[in-house]
Design a protein around this motif. Sequence first.
Motif, short mmCIF file in Angstrom:
data_model
loop_
_atom_site.label_atom_id
_atom_site.label_comp_id
_atom_site.label_asym_id
_atom_site.label_seq_id
_atom_site.Cartn_x
_atom_site.Cartn_y
_atom_site.Cartn_z
N LEU A 2 -5.69 -56.97 3.55
CA LEU A 2 -5.92 -57.55 2.23
C LEU A 2 -4.59 -57.87 1.53
CD1 LEU A 2 -8.88 -55.36 0.87
CD2 LEU A 2 -8.99 -57.74 1.60
N LEU A 3 -3.66 -56.94 1.63
CA LEU A 3 -2.37 -57.14 0.99
C LEU A 3 -1.55 -58.24 1.66
CD1 LEU A 3 -1.49 -53.38 0.41
CD2 LEU A 3 -2.03 -55.05 -1.35
N ASP A 4 -1.75 -58.40 2.98
CA ASP A 4 -0.99 -59.40 3.73
C ASP A 4 -1.69 -60.76 3.80
OD1 ASP A 4 0.84 -57.40 4.17
OD2 ASP A 4 0.21 -56.98 6.22
N GLY A 5 -2.88 -60.86 3.20
CA GLY A 5 -3.61 -62.13 3.22
C GLY A 5 -4.23 -62.45 4.56
N GLN A 6 -4.61 -61.43 5.31
CA GLN A 6 -5.23 -61.62 6.63
C GLN A 6 -6.72 -61.34 6.50
OE1 GLN A 6 -2.76 -58.71 8.44
NE2 GLN A 6 -1.16 -60.16 9.01
N TYR A 7 -7.50 -62.42 6.42
CA TYR A 7 -8.92 -62.32 6.13
C TYR A 7 -9.76 -62.72 7.35
CZ TYR A 7 -6.74 -62.71 1.54
OH TYR A 7 -5.92 -62.54 0.45
N ARG A 8 -10.93 -62.13 7.43
CA ARG A 8 -11.85 -62.46 8.52
C ARG A 8 -12.48 -63.83 8.30
NH1 ARG A 8 -15.92 -57.90 10.23
NH2 ARG A 8 -13.92 -57.13 11.02
N LEU A 15 -1.73 -50.75 -4.65
CA LEU A 15 -1.24 -52.12 -4.49
C LEU A 15 -2.41 -53.11 -4.42
CD1 LEU A 15 1.67 -51.62 -1.93
CD2 LEU A 15 1.89 -52.38 -4.31
N ALA A 16 -3.50 -52.68 -3.80
CA ALA A 16 -4.68 -53.55 -3.69
C ALA A 16 -5.35 -53.76 -5.04
CB ALA A 16 -5.68 -52.97 -2.70
N GLY A 17 -5.21 -52.79 -5.95
CA GLY A 17 -5.82 -52.92 -7.27
C GLY A 17 -6.52 -51.66 -7.74
N TYR A 18 -6.85 -50.76 -6.83
CA TYR A 18 -7.59 -49.56 -7.20
C TYR A 18 -6.73 -48.66 -8.11
CZ TYR A 18 -11.08 -50.81 -3.75
OH TYR A 18 -12.06 -51.48 -3.06
N ASN A 19 -7.40 -47.98 -9.02
CA ASN A 19 -6.73 -47.11 -9.97
C ASN A 19 -6.49 -45.75 -9.31
OD1 ASN A 19 -5.63 -46.06 -12.30
ND2 ASN A 19 -7.61 -45.72 -13.29
N ARG A 28 -4.99 -55.15 13.57
CA ARG A 28 -3.65 -54.63 13.37
C ARG A 28 -2.60 -55.70 13.63
NH1 ARG A 28 -1.12 -51.16 10.34
NH2 ARG A 28 0.90 -50.52 11.18
N THR A 29 -1.79 -55.99 12.63
CA THR A 29 -0.74 -57.01 12.78
C THR A 29 0.65 -56.48 12.43
OG1 THR A 29 -1.18 -57.82 10.55
CG2 THR A 29 -2.31 -58.94 12.36
N ARG A 30 0.73 -55.40 11.68
CA ARG A 30 2.04 -54.83 11.37
C ARG A 30 2.58 -54.10 12.59
NH1 ARG A 30 2.05 -52.61 5.09
NH2 ARG A 30 1.16 -54.50 4.13
N ALA A 31 3.91 -54.07 12.69
CA ALA A 31 4.54 -53.52 13.90
C ALA A 31 4.37 -52.01 14.00
CB ALA A 31 6.02 -53.88 13.91
N ALA A 32 4.52 -51.32 12.90
CA ALA A 32 4.46 -49.86 12.93
C ALA A 32 3.02 -49.38 13.10
CB ALA A 32 5.05 -49.30 11.65
N ALA A 33 2.86 -48.19 13.64
CA ALA A 33 1.53 -47.59 13.78
C ALA A 33 0.95 -47.30 12.40
CB ALA A 33 1.63 -46.30 14.59
#
Length: 284
Positions: A263-269, A212-216, A193-198
Motif C-alpha cells: 500500500l505504501l509503495d503503490g503496489q496494488y492488485r 505511515l498507512a494512516g492508522y492511528n 513481496r517486492t522489497r529486498a529485505a525479508a
Amino acid sequence: MKIKYIDQSCKIFDDAQIKPEWIIIHCIGYDEKKSLEILAGGDPDFPVNSHYFVPQRDHEDEEYPVFRLVPETKRARHAGISQWGEVTDFNDRSIGIEFGSPNYAYAMEKDRALNWYHFEKFSRDQINAGIVLVRELMERHQINPANILTHADIAPWRVVNNKPQVAKTDPGAFFPMELLAQNGLGLWPAFIRTRAAAPDISIHNAQKLLKLAGYNSWISGIMDIPTLSSIRAFKIHFMPEEYHDDQISETINEKMIIGLENLLDGQYRYQITKSNEVDSKSNL
C-alpha cells in the motif's frame, strides 16, 4: 444492478456545509425499522445520523432500495472521534454509508456480553447496490479511491476514562472491501513481496507501517491497545480470511507486513484508472 433512492425525513443536527473528500463504510446491527429511526436522528439514545442507508433485503424488484437521509453536502454525525493520518474531522469532510446487518450486534437480543466480532454475511444484491452508490458518489465528488475507508479504519480505538479502549470494528470481516476495490472503489495491496529485505514482523516495524498507512497506531514497541486495534482494523479490511471463531487475528505476520508495504509503495492488485489516481490527499 439499479438502485432506487428513497428520501427519508432526517433530523439535521447542524446546518454545516461540507465538501466530501472521503467515503466511510459503516454497518448498523439493528433491524431495518430501528436502523432507520437511529440513522435519521430520531432516537435520543443515539444522537447520530448518516447520509445513506443500504438495507439488507431479499431482492424484490429490479431496483434495490437505498435510503437517502442527509444531503451529501451537509454534515452528518456518522464518524465520531476518529483519525486517519492527520485528518481528524471526518464528519466535516466525508459521506457516511451505513449497511444494514441485523445480526451484527446479535448479543443485544440475547442478554449477554456484546460481541462486536460476530460478523454477518451481506447479500450480494445489497453489496451490488452499495457499489453502484459508492461509484456515483466518487464520480460526483471526484473522490480519491484511496479515500474509501471503513469505520474500523478511522476509529479502531478511542480513549475512555483516560485509557485507550477498543472502539469500532464495522463493517466487519464479511463486508467485501476487496470486491469494491475490484470495481475501482478503493485500494487493495498486491500481497506480493517486492522489497529486498525479508519482512520485519517486529512490533515496532508493524506500528511504523500502520502509522505511515494512516492508522492511528502508537509507535511504542509494545503490543498496546492502539496497536492491537489497528492490526485488527487492517485485517478486517484487507485480510478477512484471518477471521475465525468470532474473532479476528491480532498476530503480526509476513502477509500483513507485505500488504502494508504494498500500500505504501503503490503496489496494488487492481488497477487504478487515470481518472482515479492516488494523490496527495491520501496517506497511502
